[in-house]
Motif scaffolding. Structure first.
Motif, mmCIF file in Angstrom:
data_model
loop_
_atom_site.group_PDB
_atom_site.id
_atom_site.type_symbol
_atom_site.label_atom_id
_atom_site.label_comp_id
_atom_site.label_asym_id
_atom_site.label_seq_id
_atom_site.Cartn_x
_atom_site.Cartn_y
_atom_site.Cartn_z
ATOM 1 N N ALA A 1 0.825 -1.220 0.000
ATOM 2 C CA ALA A 1 0.000 0.000 0.000
ATOM 3 C C ALA A 1 0.851 1.259 0.000
ATOM 4 N N ILE A 2 1.857 1.282 0.846
ATOM 5 C CA ILE A 2 2.673 2.498 0.936
ATOM 6 C C ILE A 2 3.578 2.629 -0.289
ATOM 7 N N GLY A 3 3.971 1.483 -0.884
ATOM 8 C CA GLY A 3 4.754 1.534 -2.112
ATOM 9 C C GLY A 3 3.964 2.151 -3.255
ATOM 10 N N VAL A 4 2.697 1.763 -3.368
ATOM 11 C CA VAL A 4 1.821 2.326 -4.403
ATOM 12 C C VAL A 4 1.632 3.818 -4.185
ATOM 13 N N THR A 5 1.433 4.220 -2.928
ATOM 14 C CA THR A 5 1.220 5.636 -2.613
ATOM 15 C C THR A 5 2.419 6.481 -3.002
ATOM 16 N N VAL A 6 3.617 6.044 -2.597
ATOM 17 C CA VAL A 6 4.832 6.807 -2.898
ATOM 18 C C VAL A 6 5.115 6.791 -4.396
#
Length: 428
Positions: free
Chosen positions: A216-221
């Protein structure tokens, strides 16, 4: 009669894989996700299915977990509507006071820092119509009130309408408490068994959490990029600092007044807070938050009522964000808003934000409605969208923190907070 259990998930109680604790795995996954999003932004979108799998698993367990725990908590302990009503009234008053404080801090911060000055709002092709459509969805008090009552339990369950499930569960529990004989025992025992199974279900799902969170955080960044922070860094910094100030000036004093042991509270809610921050989803942290607050000493009947109700009426981080974002748009558009107009806008946000959980793209819907009502350019939302995901992480985690504290405070006011005597004195 059904008994109360406070099962903790395996993830919360064991050292975990390779002897590394659950919280540490979450932090590691967040770091890995940030690195992937930063160094391989083109690859990062491929991680989205792994994040969605985690969120879908969480959503699948919320309704049976919430319904079973709330019904057993009320009907299994002899509560009547009068007692539930007393808890509801206290909760709503608390929510209103705290969210008003959040709006005030956001308004002061955005006027002091003025993050919108020096920026220009450029209309994006077709964006105005989209934001007008969002503005049209802004809930009214009447629509929120009506939306609270489900026309079908199964429809509410299918759509994960938490507030409607709470309403139905309370009525069902009160009706069940009036039933005599074996029927009541059979129903309570069945729901108690369902509750225990669902808490074990949570434990299984949480073993996958680090993968879902990292994705999730990889997609966001990868989508937002770290570079976008340079152009709108002042806005992001204003929100983050304001949220920290809110925690220090509002939540900490509330905890002190309610005699909540702060360090023990933080240790208890740290894991669901990390989940909320990294996924920017309150739903993702909900089951873990329920378990955490039971472990803290809050009775299940209070946790299962206050926590989901707070998800609709006590979104401290979101209301503070709305205060900053609305005035930010005026500043970026070069529109001078007198303090009286700003206060009127805050009053509007205070009322409309109570329906924030009842609609998709919630914060954008409320923000679009406020901008339209006060004749501010809706294109300003397009400017915010570049960093909205990063701001969403902060406001969602504060929403979670505020609601966990609310459950502890309500338990204290009800005289039912079961903290060992030696830990009851706060030494923050």
């Amino acid at each position: 009669m059904a008994h109360q259990s406070s099962s903790a998930s395996p993830a919360a109680t064991s050292k975990g894989f390779l002897g590394i604790g659950f919280s540490a795995w979450i932090v590691i996954s967040m770091i890995v996700g940030i690195l992937i999003g930063w160094l391989a932004p083109d690859f990062a979108p491929n991680l989205k299915p792994f994040a969605n799998i985690f969120l879908r698993m969480i959503k699948s367990l919320i309704v049976p977990l919430l319904f079973s725990t709330l019904v057993v908590g009320i009907a299994g302990h002899g509560d009547d509507m009068k007692k539930v009503g007393k808890l509801a009234l206290r909760s709503i008053i608390y929510f209103e006071v705290v969210t008003t404080a959040a709006l005030a801090i956001g308004l002061i911060a955005v006027n002091f820092v003025k993050p919108g000055l020096g920026l220009s709002i450029a209309p994006a092709a077709g964006s105005t119509e989209e934001f007008k459509a969002l503005a049209a969805k802004t809930p009214t008090f009447a629509s929120v009130l009506e939306h609270t009552v489900p026309q079908s339990f199964f429809e509410a369950a299918a759509q994960n309408e938490v507030l409607q499930i709470v309403f139905f569960a309370i009525i069902f529990a009160v009706a069940l408490s009036r039933v005599e004989g074996p029927s009541k025992k059979i129903m309570l025992d069945g729901l108690q068994a369902l509750s225990e199974v669902m808490f074990k279900f949570v434990g299984i799902v949480m073993t996958y959490a680090p993968i879902g969170i990292g994705a999730a955080i990889g997609v966001t960044v990868g989508k937002s990029g770290l570079g976008v922070l340079l152009s709108l860094g002042k806005l992001v910094a204003t929100l983050y600092v304001s949220l920290i100030v809110f925690v220090l000036l509002v939540l900490v004093p509330v905890a002190l007044m309610a005699r909540i042991p702060i360090m023990r509270f933080w240790r208890t809610v740290k894991e669901p807070w990390l989940i909320a921050f990294s996924t920017a989803s309150s739903e993702a942290a909900f089951p873990q938050a329920m378990q955490a607050m039971e472990k803290f000493g809050v009775p299940r009947r209070i946790v299962s009522f206050v926590l989901p109700t707070g998800y609709s009426f006590n979104l401290d981080g979101s209301t503070l964000y709305l205060a900053i974002a609305s005035v930010f748009v005026a500043q970026a558009a070069g529109i001078d808003m007198p303090i009286g107009t700003q206060l009127l806008m805050m009053l509007t946000l205070m009322l409309t934000s109570k329906g924030v959980a009842a609609v998709p793209r919630a914060s954008l819907v409320i923000l679009s409605g406020a901008l339209a009502q006060f004749n501010l350019p809706l294109e300003g939302i397009a400017l915010i969208l570049g960093v909205d995901a990063i701001m969403d992480m902060a406001r969602t985690s504060v929403n979670l923190l505020g609601n966990c504290l609310a459950t502890a405070v309500m338990a204290r006011w009800e005289g039912e907070l079961n903290i060992p005597a030696e830990e009851a004195v706060v030494h923050a």
